[in-house]
Design an enzyme around this catalytic site. Structure first.
Site, PDB file in Angstrom:
ATOM      1  N   HIS A  62      46.266  34.117  36.606  1.00  0.00           N
ATOM      2  CA  HIS A  62      45.718  34.098  37.961  1.00  0.00           C
ATOM      3  C   HIS A  62      44.331  33.469  38.004  1.00  0.00           C
ATOM      4  O   HIS A  62      44.012  32.724  38.932  1.00  0.00           O
ATOM      5  CB  HIS A  62      45.660  35.526  38.504  1.00  0.00           C
ATOM      6  CG  HIS A  62      45.191  35.627  39.917  1.00  0.00           C
ATOM      7  ND1 HIS A  62      45.993  35.287  40.987  1.00  0.00           N
ATOM      8  CD2 HIS A  62      44.011  36.021  40.442  1.00  0.00           C
ATOM      9  CE1 HIS A  62      45.318  35.469  42.112  1.00  0.00           C
ATOM     10  NE2 HIS A  62      44.112  35.913  41.808  1.00  0.00           N
ATOM     11  N   GLU A 111      45.134  31.466  49.816  1.00  0.00           N
ATOM     12  CA  GLU A 111      45.356  32.141  48.537  1.00  0.00           C
ATOM     13  C   GLU A 111      46.487  33.147  48.667  1.00  0.00           C
ATOM     14  O   GLU A 111      46.805  33.607  49.768  1.00  0.00           O
ATOM     15  CB  GLU A 111      44.088  32.852  48.053  1.00  0.00           C
ATOM     16  CG  GLU A 111      43.101  31.952  47.352  1.00  0.00           C
ATOM     17  CD  GLU A 111      42.132  32.731  46.477  1.00  0.00           C
ATOM     18  OE1 GLU A 111      42.004  33.953  46.682  1.00  0.00           O
ATOM     19  OE2 GLU A 111      41.507  32.121  45.597  1.00  0.00           O
ATOM     20  N   HIS A 113      48.379  36.843  47.747  1.00  0.00           N
ATOM     21  CA  HIS A 113      48.224  38.246  47.363  1.00  0.00           C
ATOM     22  C   HIS A 113      49.623  38.851  47.311  1.00  0.00           C
ATOM     23  O   HIS A 113      49.892  39.896  47.898  1.00  0.00           O
ATOM     24  CB  HIS A 113      47.319  38.990  48.353  1.00  0.00           C
ATOM     25  CG  HIS A 113      46.286  39.833  47.668  1.00  0.00           C
ATOM     26  ND1 HIS A 113      46.002  41.130  48.010  1.00  0.00           N
ATOM     27  CD2 HIS A 113      45.464  39.550  46.621  1.00  0.00           C
ATOM     28  CE1 HIS A 113      45.053  41.603  47.229  1.00  0.00           C
ATOM     29  NE2 HIS A 113      44.708  40.664  46.381  1.00  0.00           N
ATOM     30  N   HIS A 115      51.837  39.946  44.636  1.00  0.00           N
ATOM     31  CA  HIS A 115      52.230  41.124  43.872  1.00  0.00           C
ATOM     32  C   HIS A 115      51.634  42.417  44.421  1.00  0.00           C
ATOM     33  O   HIS A 115      52.346  43.417  44.561  1.00  0.00           O
ATOM     34  CB  HIS A 115      51.878  40.923  42.397  1.00  0.00           C
ATOM     35  CG  HIS A 115      52.636  39.806  41.753  1.00  0.00           C
ATOM     36  ND1 HIS A 115      52.265  38.481  41.910  1.00  0.00           N
ATOM     37  CD2 HIS A 115      53.745  39.791  40.972  1.00  0.00           C
ATOM     38  CE1 HIS A 115      53.116  37.715  41.242  1.00  0.00           C
ATOM     39  NE2 HIS A 115      54.022  38.482  40.667  1.00  0.00           N
ATOM     40  N   ARG A 134      36.031  36.415  52.145  1.00  0.00           N
ATOM     41  CA  ARG A 134      34.801  36.393  51.344  1.00  0.00           C
ATOM     42  C   ARG A 134      34.607  35.051  50.644  1.00  0.00           C
ATOM     43  O   ARG A 134      33.475  34.619  50.413  1.00  0.00           O
ATOM     44  CB  ARG A 134      34.785  37.550  50.339  1.00  0.00           C
ATOM     45  CG  ARG A 134      34.528  38.898  50.971  1.00  0.00           C
ATOM     46  CD  ARG A 134      34.179  39.948  49.925  1.00  0.00           C
ATOM     47  NE  ARG A 134      35.187  40.049  48.889  1.00  0.00           N
ATOM     48  CZ  ARG A 134      36.353  40.689  49.016  1.00  0.00           C
ATOM     49  NH1 ARG A 134      36.656  41.295  50.156  1.00  0.00           N
ATOM     50  NH2 ARG A 134      37.212  40.738  48.017  1.00  0.00           N
ATOM     51  N   ASP A 135      35.701  34.379  50.290  1.00  0.00           N
ATOM     52  CA  ASP A 135      35.564  33.025  49.749  1.00  0.00           C
ATOM     53  C   ASP A 135      34.870  32.116  50.755  1.00  0.00           C
ATOM     54  O   ASP A 135      34.055  31.262  50.386  1.00  0.00           O
ATOM     55  CB  ASP A 135      36.944  32.445  49.407  1.00  0.00           C
ATOM     56  CG  ASP A 135      37.480  32.950  48.082  1.00  0.00           C
ATOM     57  OD1 ASP A 135      36.672  33.356  47.228  1.00  0.00           O
ATOM     58  OD2 ASP A 135      38.708  32.937  47.895  1.00  0.00           O
ATOM     59  N   GLU A 331      38.226  45.543  40.775  1.00  0.00           N
ATOM     60  CA  GLU A 331      38.338  44.574  41.865  1.00  0.00           C
ATOM     61  C   GLU A 331      38.086  45.242  43.213  1.00  0.00           C
ATOM     62  O   GLU A 331      38.691  44.886  44.225  1.00  0.00           O
ATOM     63  CB  GLU A 331      39.697  43.881  41.811  1.00  0.00           C
ATOM     64  CG  GLU A 331      39.869  43.057  40.540  1.00  0.00           C
ATOM     65  CD  GLU A 331      41.200  42.325  40.437  1.00  0.00           C
ATOM     66  OE1 GLU A 331      41.977  42.361  41.412  1.00  0.00           O
ATOM     67  OE2 GLU A 331      41.457  41.717  39.380  1.00  0.00           O
ATOM     68  N   SER A 332      37.190  46.225  43.208  1.00  0.00           N
ATOM     69  CA  SER A 332      36.792  46.840  44.474  1.00  0.00           C
ATOM     70  C   SER A 332      36.350  45.757  45.449  1.00  0.00           C
ATOM     71  O   SER A 332      35.714  44.772  45.066  1.00  0.00           O
ATOM     72  CB  SER A 332      35.644  47.832  44.246  1.00  0.00           C
ATOM     73  OG  SER A 332      36.083  48.943  43.503  1.00  0.00           O
ATOM     74  N   GLN A 333      36.671  45.969  46.703  1.00  0.00           N
ATOM     75  CA  GLN A 333      36.469  44.944  47.723  1.00  0.00           C
ATOM     76  C   GLN A 333      35.068  44.982  48.328  1.00  0.00           C
ATOM     77  O   GLN A 333      34.267  45.859  48.031  1.00  0.00           O
ATOM     78  CB  GLN A 333      37.516  45.129  48.817  1.00  0.00           C
ATOM     79  CG  GLN A 333      38.943  45.015  48.320  1.00  0.00           C
ATOM     80  CD  GLN A 333      39.298  43.605  47.898  1.00  0.00           C
ATOM     81  OE1 GLN A 333      39.468  42.717  48.720  1.00  0.00           O
ATOM     82  NE2 GLN A 333      39.401  43.382  46.595  1.00  0.00           N
TER      83      GLN A 333
END
Length: 772
Positions: A62, A111, A113, A115, A134-135, A331-333
């Site tokens: 990934h 992008e 998401h 899975h 966020r990107d 990977e907290s947002q």
């Protein structure tokens, strides 16, 4: 010492050097034996647990693109100076940036998401939106819109309803809370996606040229600052496990916690970032998504002066029991990492405090060329950041021509029974209209806010979404996304070209000029040579087509391992095309608004039913070759549509794609409830096709437009001058009765009320009331 205490013993760099033979769980983290051996060779010792965590997530499929990188280079190689003219930022950054004029730029990216959205549909989809937004923020832009491309299993499977409800509500919840209009996308159903739905999210933002920011850590002594939400245990290992492995037939066997999103925190983060940009307090910035702090620190350091020192125990935690390795992988947002000059740090902290955004200074930029991470005073990582973020493994996977594809291509739709009578044509047109993939998607799209922000010029169900950028001049952009896995299953190279051609055509039909491309390439396991053949073909086709159309790829995403057991999904390259329009007042909707206008078919119709919606819906058939791609014709059509819109010669335009002319006519009727009388005889005579092919063929480079009668001569002259075949096939008409009608002369007629009933009922009947 208790077991709990033992679990938290820190594995330092010194300890790693002193215990070279200690066994490490590299396989459980997704690393292959040869990859683990490479890490040991790079470091000259075994990695610490923290370093192992970093390499495992950053060398995952990934994050590293290790199986796709050798093919993706074509997007950077097949370009001309003209294609680069308006490209401010290309591939390699968080998102591409395109100059659209008047000092404005647009940044956009799509992008996957996939899975996480199968494991936990609501949070998986919601955080997919949050991550792509966020990107966009990290480029210095204000996000202004989102879109989505969705693929689900068979519509009548019970599990599909569960996934659909969760995904759609997750997307709508996050996007609506952010105040971002969802202006377009597609939703398709097919059994091949049953255990592996696709959730591809696109976001687009606008910025002034001078506000552009990049992800680099330059300036020795500059501070490294983490701000936003606290770090928790959600999403740990998501990049290395969820997004880089297949699902077993019994469901996912590895279940790290899916990320949990808080859109209200992200909304505050957006406004905070924009104020930081406005006050010029940021030197470099990176959002925290896949691989979390491991990614942000290594990428920022690699793209800057090459060195960074981090005190990991300065990270603010939601869960104080997290280990150093878990903090690195989390990977907290709703988190961002910025590089700030020391003399501006107090001002930076004042802005984040104003927005009540928690902030911690983690360390600083160094000139050592090393990324050094300490945990409570002990060194737990000391690596060259480029070996983590950039110089990971690159594979040239085995490629094999699929053993089954020749038989599939030989099974052409030409052997299928065609409808001949008016009644049969009518019945099959209605069957397509109410089929899962062509039915009205308002059950989904009505859960989204299209118009929040007040700048939406076009949205569902128009061919493209359109946003006004400048209120005074009317400058704006249009964007469309398309994909067709059925075509790509037949021929991935031509199928990828077809996806680009349709998105390009959709943007042109809205009145905009196509300018740039983003893509999300969804495929099965790269360890399957037949999948790698599909992938290599799709990339070659897409890059060739971009070169021929003169529009660059600005970035995107690859999603591998989309399969359940040994069964991969259809190869599904999603293509997004961005276009520029000088004044959104000249936008063109995809439906007839006024009676008495002439309907023109632009382009040539051929007997091309292989892979079509008609073959799938009426006969349950997939085989043959997809429609021929004529990119020169696509370009002429796009230029003609733009010129016609600029001159005010057309009042509507709708591309022909899935379902052919029959679907385009019914959608044009339903858009504003204006009927039409259409005759097929001239199509049959000019193009040599029967009525069924005239209605259901999916030949490319075609559109239908409505032309005011007073502009008829000018419009014909425009088409003739540009070499675009134009055939008058009907008129917009109220019909003889009280109810508007779509009449296919001498064959059948259907009242608009019946069309609407058939079109709207499918999803509502299958999925019931909206949940939440």
């Amino acid at each position: 010492m208790t077991d709990t205490t033992a679990q938290h013993v820190v594995d330092t760099v010194a300890n790693a050097a002193a215990t070279p033979e200690r066994e490490q769980p590299f396989a459980a983290l997704g690393l292959k034996p040869d990859e683990y051996a490479s890490i040991r060779e790079i470091l000259g010792r075994r990695p610490t647990n923290g370093e192992l965590a970093m390499y495992s997530v950053m060398w995952s499929e990934h994050c590293s693109y290790k199986s796709s990188k050798i093919y993706l280079r074509q997007f950077g190689q097949k370009v001309t100076p003209a294609m680069k003219k308006n490209l401010m930022v290309g591939m390699g950054e968080n998102a591409g940036v395109v100059d659209i004029g008047e000092g404005w730029a647009v940044t956009f990216k799509v992008e996957s998401h996939n899975h996480p959205s199968y494991i936990e549909p609501f949070q998986g989809a919601a955080t997919g939106v949050g991550g792509i937004v966020r990107d966009i923020i990290s480029m210095g832009a204000r996000p202004v819109a989102v879109m989505d491309q969705l693929r689900f299993g068979a519509i009548d499977e019970p599990d599909t309803a569960h996934v659909v409800h969760g995904v759609v509500s997750g997307i709508s919840f996050y996007g609506n809370c952010l105040g971002l209009p969802n202006i377009g996308g597609e939703t398709y159903f097919d059994p091949v996606y049953q255990g592996n739905p696709l959730v591809n999210a696109l976001s687009v933002g606008v910025l002034r040229h001078e506000d552009l920011h990049l992800a680099n850590a330059s300036g020795v002594g500059n501070k490294v600052v983490l701000f936003g939400a606290r770090t928790g245990g959600d999403g740990i290992g998501g990049a290395s496990i969820l997004a880089s492995d297949t699902f077993s037939e019994g469901g996912p066997t590895k279940r790290p916690a899916v990320q949990v999103g808080d859109p209200f925190a992200e909304k505050v983060l957006i406004e905070c970032c924009l104020e930081l940009y406005r006050d010029k307090l940021v030197e470099g910035i990176q959002d925290l998504g896949a691989a979390g702090i491991s990614c942000a620190t290594s990428e920022l350091a690699s793209n800057g002066d090459g060195g960074m020192f981090i005190e990991l125990d300065s990270v603010l935690l939601r869960d104080p029991s997290l280990t150093a390795e878990e903090i690195l992988m989390s990977e907290s947002q709703e988190r961002m990492m910025a590089v700030v000059k020391p003399e501006l740090l107090d001002q930076f902290l004042a802005v984040t405090a104003k927005w009540d955004v928690e902030t911690s200074v983690l360390g600083e930029v160094t000139g050592t060329g090393r990324l050094v991470i300490n945990w409570h005073g002990e060194e737990i990582a000391n690596v060259d950041p480029r070996t983590v973020a950039i110089d990971g493994p690159v594979y040239e996977r085995p490629v094999a021509y699929p053993s089954w594809i020749d038989a599939l291509r030989a099974d052409s739709a030409s052997a299928l029974a065609l409808p001949v009578s008016g009644d049969a044509l009518r019945e099959q047109a209605l069957a397509l209209l109410g089929s899962a993939n062509l039915a009205d998607k308002s059950w989904i799209t009505d859960q989204y806010d299209y118009f929040v922000g007040g700048n939406t010029a076009l949205a569902f169900p128009d061919d493209a979404g359109m946003i006004r950028v400048d209120e005074e001049s009317g400058l704006g952009f249009a964007i469309a996304t398309d994909a067709n896995g059925r075509y790509c299953q037949l021929d991935p190279k031509e199928g990828a070209k077809l996806a680009l051609a349709e998105a390009y055509r959709n943007v042109a039909a809205s009145g905009a000029v196509p300018a740039a491309v983003t893509d999300c390439l969804n495929f099965g396991s790269p360890e399957n040579p037949e999948v790698m053949w599909q992938f290599s073909q799709a990339v070659e086709g897409l890059s060739d087509a971009c070169l021929e159309l003169g529009i660059p790829v600005t970035g995107g995403n690859v999603s591998f391992y989309n399969q359940t057991g040994d069964v991969p999904i259809f190869p599904t390259p999603v293509v997004g095309v961005l276009g520029v329009i000088d004044d959104v007042a000249r936008r063109i909707p995809a439906g007839w608004q006024d009676e008495g206008e002439n309907i023109y078919l632009l382009g040539i119709t051929r007997e091309e039913l292989d892979g079509s919606a008609w073959a799938a819906t009426v006969h349950g058939h997939l085989g043959g070759r997809p429609p021929a791609v004529d990119l020169a014709a696509e370009r002429r059509l796009a230029e003609t549509l733009h010129a016609a819109s600029q001159q005010g010669l057309i009042s509507s335009a709708h591309d022909l794609a899935d379902g052919g002319l029959a679907q385009a006519l019914t959608e044009s009727v339903l858009r504003f409830g204006v009927g039409a009388r259409v005759w097929l005889g001239d199509i049959a005579e000019r193009d040599g096709v029967d009525a069924a092919s005239a209605l259901f063929s999916e030949s490319t480079a075609r559109a239908i437009v409505s032309v005011p009668r007073e502009d008829d001569v000018k419009f014909r002259g425009l088409c003739d001058g540009r070499g675009v075949p134009a055939l008058r096939i009907g008129v917009t008409d109220a019909g003889a009765g009280t109810e508007p009608v779509l009449e296919i002369q001498d064959l059948f007629a259907i009242e608009v009320a019946e069309l609407r009933s058939v079109h709207r009922s499918t999803l509502a009947e299958r999925f019931g009331p909206v949940v939440g």
